[in-house]
Write a protein that holds these residues in place. Structure first.
Motif, PDB file in Angstrom:
ATOM      1  N   ARG A 123       0.854  -1.192   0.000  1.00  0.00           N
ATOM      2  CA  ARG A 123       0.000   0.000   0.000  1.00  0.00           C
ATOM      3  C   ARG A 123       0.888   1.240   0.000  1.00  0.00           C
ATOM      4  NH1 ARG A 123      -2.860  -3.449  -1.145  1.00  0.00           N
ATOM      5  NH2 ARG A 123      -4.782  -4.146  -0.169  1.00  0.00           N
ATOM      6  N   ILE A 124       0.613   2.133  -0.940  1.00  0.00           N
ATOM      7  CA  ILE A 124       1.334   3.401  -0.990  1.00  0.00           C
ATOM      8  C   ILE A 124       0.630   4.402  -0.067  1.00  0.00           C
ATOM      9  CG2 ILE A 124       2.242   2.977  -3.290  1.00  0.00           C
ATOM     10  CD1 ILE A 124      -0.029   4.736  -4.384  1.00  0.00           C
ATOM     11  N   ARG A 125       1.182   5.605   0.062  1.00  0.00           N
ATOM     12  CA  ARG A 125       0.546   6.633   0.883  1.00  0.00           C
ATOM     13  C   ARG A 125      -0.779   7.049   0.256  1.00  0.00           C
ATOM     14  NH1 ARG A 125       5.417  10.163   0.433  1.00  0.00           N
ATOM     15  NH2 ARG A 125       3.856  11.571  -0.398  1.00  0.00           N
ATOM     16  N   PRO A 126      -1.778   7.362   1.071  1.00  0.00           N
ATOM     17  CA  PRO A 126      -3.082   7.772   0.529  1.00  0.00           C
ATOM     18  C   PRO A 126      -3.006   8.960  -0.431  1.00  0.00           C
ATOM     19  CG  PRO A 126      -3.282   7.283   2.857  1.00  0.00           C
ATOM     20  CD  PRO A 126      -1.805   7.225   2.523  1.00  0.00           C
ATOM     21  N   ASP A 127      -2.096   9.906  -0.191  1.00  0.00           N
ATOM     22  CA  ASP A 127      -1.996  11.071  -1.075  1.00  0.00           C
ATOM     23  C   ASP A 127      -1.359  10.733  -2.418  1.00  0.00           C
ATOM     24  OD1 ASP A 127       0.497  10.759   0.387  1.00  0.00           O
ATOM     25  OD2 ASP A 127       1.096  12.707  -0.417  1.00  0.00           O
ATOM     26  N   GLN A 128      -0.874   9.505  -2.586  1.00  0.00           N
ATOM     27  CA  GLN A 128      -0.265   9.080  -3.845  1.00  0.00           C
ATOM     28  C   GLN A 128      -1.199   8.203  -4.673  1.00  0.00           C
ATOM     29  OE1 GLN A 128       3.047   7.075  -2.041  1.00  0.00           O
ATOM     30  NE2 GLN A 128       4.414   8.821  -2.342  1.00  0.00           N
ATOM     31  N   GLU A 129      -2.320   7.813  -4.111  1.00  0.00           N
ATOM     32  CA  GLU A 129      -3.192   6.843  -4.774  1.00  0.00           C
ATOM     33  C   GLU A 129      -3.736   7.333  -6.110  1.00  0.00           C
ATOM     34  OE1 GLU A 129      -6.006   5.815  -1.737  1.00  0.00           O
ATOM     35  OE2 GLU A 129      -4.587   4.454  -0.751  1.00  0.00           O
ATOM     36  N   HIS A 130      -3.833   8.646  -6.294  1.00  0.00           N
ATOM     37  CA  HIS A 130      -4.303   9.177  -7.578  1.00  0.00           C
ATOM     38  C   HIS A 130      -3.245   9.031  -8.679  1.00  0.00           C
ATOM     39  CE1 HIS A 130      -1.722  12.477  -6.336  1.00  0.00           C
ATOM     40  NE2 HIS A 130      -1.744  12.883  -7.599  1.00  0.00           N
ATOM     41  N   ALA A 131      -2.002   8.788  -8.278  1.00  0.00           N
ATOM     42  CA  ALA A 131      -0.894   8.830  -9.226  1.00  0.00           C
ATOM     43  C   ALA A 131      -0.448   7.455  -9.742  1.00  0.00           C
ATOM     44  CB  ALA A 131       0.306   9.542  -8.591  1.00  0.00           C
ATOM     45  N   VAL A 132      -0.872   6.378  -9.109  1.00  0.00           N
ATOM     46  CA  VAL A 132      -0.446   5.036  -9.543  1.00  0.00           C
ATOM     47  C   VAL A 132      -1.531   4.020  -9.188  1.00  0.00           C
ATOM     48  CG1 VAL A 132       0.844   4.481  -7.423  1.00  0.00           C
ATOM     49  CG2 VAL A 132       1.487   3.399  -9.573  1.00  0.00           C
ATOM     50  N   GLU A 133      -1.734   3.095 -10.099  1.00  0.00           N
ATOM     51  CA  GLU A 133      -2.729   2.044  -9.874  1.00  0.00           C
ATOM     52  C   GLU A 133      -2.252   1.085  -8.783  1.00  0.00           C
ATOM     53  OE1 GLU A 133      -5.660   1.927 -11.172  1.00  0.00           O
ATOM     54  OE2 GLU A 133      -5.458   3.369 -12.797  1.00  0.00           O
ATOM     55  N   PRO A 134      -3.188   0.454  -8.095  1.00  0.00           N
ATOM     56  CA  PRO A 134      -2.795  -0.565  -7.115  1.00  0.00           C
ATOM     57  C   PRO A 134      -2.122  -1.756  -7.794  1.00  0.00           C
ATOM     58  CG  PRO A 134      -5.154  -0.030  -6.940  1.00  0.00           C
ATOM     59  CD  PRO A 134      -4.625   0.661  -8.151  1.00  0.00           C
ATOM     60  N   VAL A 135      -1.373  -2.509  -7.019  1.00  0.00           N
ATOM     61  CA  VAL A 135      -0.653  -3.660  -7.548  1.00  0.00           C
ATOM     62  C   VAL A 135      -1.612  -4.634  -8.228  1.00  0.00           C
ATOM     63  CG1 VAL A 135       0.760  -5.662  -6.920  1.00  0.00           C
ATOM     64  CG2 VAL A 135       1.252  -3.421  -5.915  1.00  0.00           C
ATOM     65  N   ALA A 136      -2.792  -4.853  -7.662  1.00  0.00           N
ATOM     66  CA  ALA A 136      -3.747  -5.794  -8.262  1.00  0.00           C
ATOM     67  C   ALA A 136      -4.095  -5.397  -9.692  1.00  0.00           C
ATOM     68  CB  ALA A 136      -5.014  -5.893  -7.409  1.00  0.00           C
ATOM     69  N   HIS A 137      -4.259  -4.106  -9.941  1.00  0.00           N
ATOM     70  CA  HIS A 137      -4.550  -3.621 -11.296  1.00  0.00           C
ATOM     71  C   HIS A 137      -3.378  -3.939 -12.231  1.00  0.00           C
ATOM     72  CE1 HIS A 137      -6.644  -0.727 -14.035  1.00  0.00           C
ATOM     73  NE2 HIS A 137      -5.435  -0.738 -14.574  1.00  0.00           N
ATOM     74  N   SER A 138      -2.168  -3.698 -11.744  1.00  0.00           N
ATOM     75  CA  SER A 138      -0.980  -3.978 -12.553  1.00  0.00           C
ATOM     76  C   SER A 138      -0.864  -5.455 -12.875  1.00  0.00           C
ATOM     77  CB  SER A 138       0.280  -3.505 -11.830  1.00  0.00           C
ATOM     78  OG  SER A 138       0.261  -2.103 -11.672  1.00  0.00           O
ATOM     79  N   LEU A 139      -1.134  -6.309 -11.905  1.00  0.00           N
ATOM     80  CA  LEU A 139      -1.040  -7.744 -12.146  1.00  0.00           C
ATOM     81  C   LEU A 139      -2.089  -8.207 -13.157  1.00  0.00           C
ATOM     82  CD1 LEU A 139      -0.207  -9.140  -8.603  1.00  0.00           C
ATOM     83  CD2 LEU A 139       1.326  -8.796 -10.548  1.00  0.00           C
ATOM     84  N   ALA A 140      -3.272  -7.602 -13.111  1.00  0.00           N
ATOM     85  CA  ALA A 140      -4.290  -7.932 -14.112  1.00  0.00           C
ATOM     86  C   ALA A 140      -3.812  -7.533 -15.503  1.00  0.00           C
ATOM     87  CB  ALA A 140      -5.610  -7.250 -13.771  1.00  0.00           C
ATOM     88  N   GLU A 141      -3.205  -6.356 -15.625  1.00  0.00           N
ATOM     89  CA  GLU A 141      -2.673  -5.926 -16.921  1.00  0.00           C
ATOM     90  C   GLU A 141      -1.538  -6.838 -17.379  1.00  0.00           C
ATOM     91  OE1 GLU A 141      -3.379  -1.350 -17.777  1.00  0.00           O
ATOM     92  OE2 GLU A 141      -2.077  -1.660 -16.034  1.00  0.00           O
ATOM     93  N   ALA A 142      -0.694  -7.254 -16.443  1.00  0.00           N
ATOM     94  CA  ALA A 142       0.398  -8.162 -16.797  1.00  0.00           C
ATOM     95  C   ALA A 142      -0.149  -9.504 -17.288  1.00  0.00           C
ATOM     96  CB  ALA A 142       1.318  -8.375 -15.599  1.00  0.00           C
ATOM     97  N   TYR A 143      -1.239  -9.927 -16.709  1.00  0.00           N
ATOM     98  CA  TYR A 143      -1.837 -11.200 -17.106  1.00  0.00           C
ATOM     99  C   TYR A 143      -2.371 -11.149 -18.538  1.00  0.00           C
ATOM    100  CZ  TYR A 143      -5.008 -15.177 -17.133  1.00  0.00           C
ATOM    101  OH  TYR A 143      -5.653 -16.340 -17.461  1.00  0.00           O
TER     102      TYR A 143
END
Length: 155
Positions: free
Chosen positions: A23-43
């Protein structure tokens, strides 16, 4: 006990939960997708995605995903490689893991014969622009999805 410093690990059934827990800092969440989103894209894009877990002293401290030879414009005229995602755990930031991640992707791209590394970032006070500029990336005048496109020369 000595530590060897951070290293990259391929995602496996044994460490995927560690990656998903980052989990990144809450103020950074607008700037990068969560890891789960990235893993779905990688899949769904295994031909271009290069996901890795960043581990130090037995703990997951971050996640990165590079893009390798992606068709940037979607028409076959511009092929690029670079850093697609970077998630450093909130309590692990400021310890050099982000720099390690960027340097690791740059090393992999050089190994594959690359001479440039691309990244995009959200502009603004809580975005990572200062981080990327500090590592030598330069805006190339393009935007992608409202994000600044930066390039780092690897040669």
């Amino acid at each position: 006990m000595t530590t060897t410093g951070p290293r990259l690990e391929t995602l496996t059934p044994k460490n995927v939960e560690d990656a998903l827990a980052i989990r990144i800092r809450p103020d950074q969440e607008h700037a990068v997708e969560p890891v789960a989103h990235s893993l779905a894209e990688a899949y769904v894009r295994p031909e271009v995605a290069w996901p890795r877990l960043i581990v130090d002293d037995g703990r997951a401290v971050g996640f990165l995903m590079a893009f390798l030879d992606i068709d940037w414009k979607g028409d076959g005229t511009l092929i690029r490689s670079g850093l697609w995602r970077l998630n450093i755990a909130a309590d692990e930031q400021g310890r050099g893991y982000g720099r390690f991640a960027v340097e690791s992707v740059a090393e992999e791209l050089r190994r594959r014969g690359g001479t440039e590394m691309y990244v995009t970032w959200h502009p603004g006070p809580t975005g990572p622009e200062g981080f990327y500029l500090g590592l030598g990336f330069e805006p190339n005048g393009e935007t992608s999805g409202g994000q600044t496109v930066g390039v780092l020369k690897l040669a």
